[in-house]
Design an enzyme around this catalytic site. Structure first.
Site, PDB file in Angstrom:
ATOM      1  N   SER A   2      -2.521 -68.036   6.842  1.00  0.00           N
ATOM      2  CA  SER A   2      -3.125 -68.744   5.708  1.00  0.00           C
ATOM      3  C   SER A   2      -2.441 -70.098   5.477  1.00  0.00           C
ATOM      4  O   SER A   2      -1.313 -70.333   5.915  1.00  0.00           O
ATOM      5  CB  SER A   2      -3.132 -67.885   4.443  1.00  0.00           C
TER       6      SER A   2
ATOM      7  N   LYS B 206      -6.197 -74.906   8.019  1.00  0.00           N
ATOM      8  CA  LYS B 206      -6.508 -76.314   7.724  1.00  0.00           C
ATOM      9  C   LYS B 206      -5.294 -77.172   7.380  1.00  0.00           C
ATOM     10  O   LYS B 206      -5.284 -78.374   7.623  1.00  0.00           O
ATOM     11  CB  LYS B 206      -7.433 -76.393   6.487  1.00  0.00           C
TER      12      LYS B 206
ATOM     13  N   LYS C   9     -10.940 -80.190   4.214  1.00  0.00           N
ATOM     14  CA  LYS C   9     -11.963 -80.176   5.274  1.00  0.00           C
ATOM     15  C   LYS C   9     -12.587 -81.551   5.485  1.00  0.00           C
ATOM     16  O   LYS C   9     -12.792 -81.967   6.626  1.00  0.00           O
ATOM     17  CB  LYS C   9     -13.032 -79.146   4.913  1.00  0.00           C
TER      18      LYS C   9
HETATM   19  N1  HSE Z   1     -11.777 -70.343   1.348  1.00  0.00           N
HETATM   20  C1  HSE Z   1     -12.563 -71.017   2.314  1.00  0.00           C
HETATM   21  C2  HSE Z   1     -13.970 -71.189   1.768  1.00  0.00           C
HETATM   22  C3  HSE Z   1     -12.544 -70.235   3.583  1.00  0.00           C
HETATM   23  O1  HSE Z   1     -14.327 -70.507   0.809  1.00  0.00           O
HETATM   24  O2  HSE Z   1     -14.725 -72.015   2.281  1.00  0.00           O
HETATM   25  C4  HSE Z   1     -13.140 -70.925   4.773  1.00  0.00           C
HETATM   26  O3  HSE Z   1     -12.472 -72.100   5.096  1.00  0.00           O
END
Ligand code: HSE
Length: 313
Positions: free
Chosen positions: A74, A102, A200
Site C-alpha cells: 500500500s 502510486k 494519479k
Molecule cells: N483507492 C483507489 C480508488 C484504489 O478507489 O480508486 C485504486 O487505485
C-alpha cells in the site's frame, strides 16, 4: 524468470492466482521465487503466507536475486518508502519493476524513470492509474499523438460514494460499502480528500505530457463535505474530476451535466478523456478492486515479457 512479490494482501493474492490460472505462453518459464510482506520473506510459492526469514524487501533482493520485482504494497505518500528505495536499488541492478503502488511515482517520477533508463532496466505501472483499465498502457499504442489535455474520473472509491449517495445512502454508509468491496485505500482519507486522484493525474501528466511534476505541484480538493442535493435537483451530478494540460493540473469536485460523457460513468468505474491533435479518445472501466489492480500488474508482466517498454524509455 524469477519474480519477487512485495505485499501479499488481496491484490497480491489475486495476482498470484492469475499467474497460476492464465495459460499464457509468455509465462512458461516464470515463477514466484519469493514473497515479502512486513512479516518477512517466504521463499516458496504457496497461497498461505508463512515467512521463512524475518527480513525486509531490500534485504530480500539479495536473498531472492529476482529478475522482476512486483510491488503490490500500500501507498505511503509521505516519502514513498520503503518502495522508493527498493525500486531504485532494483533498477540499478538491472532488475525490472512492476508496481501497483502510486506513491513513489507520484513523488519521484523523474528520479525513478531516469534510474531505469540509465541502467537499462524497465518500470511498468499500469495499475497505478485506473487499475486494470488501460491508461498508462494505452499511451503505448498512441504513437506520435500530440496530447493537448486529459480529463477524467480517477478514483473508484469517491465515484462509488457519490453514486450511492445519489441513490439515497449516507456518506458513511457508502464509504463502508466501498471499503468492503476492496476499493478504498487502507487509509480512506486519501481517497476522500482527493489525494489519490491527485497522485494519479500526476503520473498521467508525466506520461502523457513528458512533464516532470510531483504530487506536491497539484492542487486538489476532495468530497469530504460534499452536498449533492442541489446538483441532483438540477438534473446534474457531482463528480470528482481530475484535469491536466501543458500548464495546469488539478483535482476537484464539479457539477456535471447530462451532455457530458462523464455523467454516466458511475459506481467504481473510472474514465479518461484524451484530447490530441488527431482525435479525442475516451476509455471507461473499473478503477479499483483487487482483481482489477492485479490484472493491471499481470498485463504489465506480459508486456514486459514481450519486450515492450513505454515510448521514450
Ligand atoms: N483507492 C483507489 C480508488 C484504489 O478507489 O480508486 C485504486 O487505485
Amino acid at each position: 524468470m524469477k519474480l519477487m512479490l512485495v505485499g501479499y494482501g488481496n491484490v497480491g493474492k489475486a495476482f498470484r492466482k492469475l499467474l497460476h490460472e492464465k495459460k499464457v505462453k509468455e509465462l512458461e518459464n516464470v515463477k514466484i521465487a519469493g514473497i515479502v510482506t512486513t512479516r518477512g520473506l517466504m521463499l516458496k510459492d504457496q497461497e498461505e503466507f508463512v515467512p521463512d526469514k524475518k527480513i525486509n524487501a531490500l534485504e530480500a533482493l539479495d536473498e531472492v536475486q529476482p529478475d522482476v520485482v512486483v510491488d503490490m504494497a500500500s501507498a505511503n505518500y509521505k516519502t514513498g518508502e520503503p518502495s522508493l528505495s527498493l525500486y531504485l536499488s532494483a533498477l540499478k541492478r538491472g532488475i525490472h519493476v512492476i508496481t501497483t503502488n502510486k506513491a513513489p511515482l507520484a513523488l519521484k517520477y523523474k528520479e525513478i524513470i531516469n534510474t531505469a533508463i540509465s541502467h537499462g532496466s524497465k518500470i511498468f505501472f499500469q495499475a497505478t492509474v485506473m487499475s486494470g483499465t488501460p491508461s498508462i498502457n494505452l499511451y503505448r499504442i498512441l504513437p506520435a499523438m500530440k496530447v493537448r489535455k486529459i480529463r477524467g474520473i480517477l478514483n473508484g472509491t469517491t465515484n462509488y460514494i457519490l453514486t450511492r449517495m445519489s441513490q439515497g445512502l449516507s456518506f458513511n454508509e457508502a464509504l463502508k460499502e466501498a471499503q468492503e468491496l476492496g476499493y478504498a485505500e487502507r487509509d480512506p482519507t486519501l481517497d476522500i480528500n482527493g489525494f489519490d486522484a491527485a497522485g494519479k493525474i500526476t503520473i498521467l501528466s508525466n506520461v502523457y505530457f513528458s512533464r516532470y511534476i510531483s504530487i506536491n505541484d497539484v492542487k486538489f480538493e476532495g468530497i469530504g463535505n460534499i452536498e449533492i442535493g442541489d446538483a441532483l435537483k438540477r438534473g446534474n451530478k457531482i463528480k470528482l474530476i481530475a484535469y491536466a494540460d501543458e500548464k495546469e493540473t488539478y483535482v476537484k469536485p464539479m457539477e456535471i451535466t447530462k451532455e457530458d460523457f462523464l455523467y454516466n460513468v458511475d459506481g467504481v468505474n473510472n474514465a479518461l478523456e484524451i484530447e490530441s491533435d488527431i482525435q479525442k479518445i475516451t476509455i471507461v472501466g473499473p478503477g479499483a478492486g483487487p482483481l482489477n489492480a492485479a490484472y493491471g500488474a499481470f498485463s504489465d508482466l506480459i508486456l514486459l515479457l514481450r519486450g515492450e517498454n513505454l515510448p521514450g524509455l
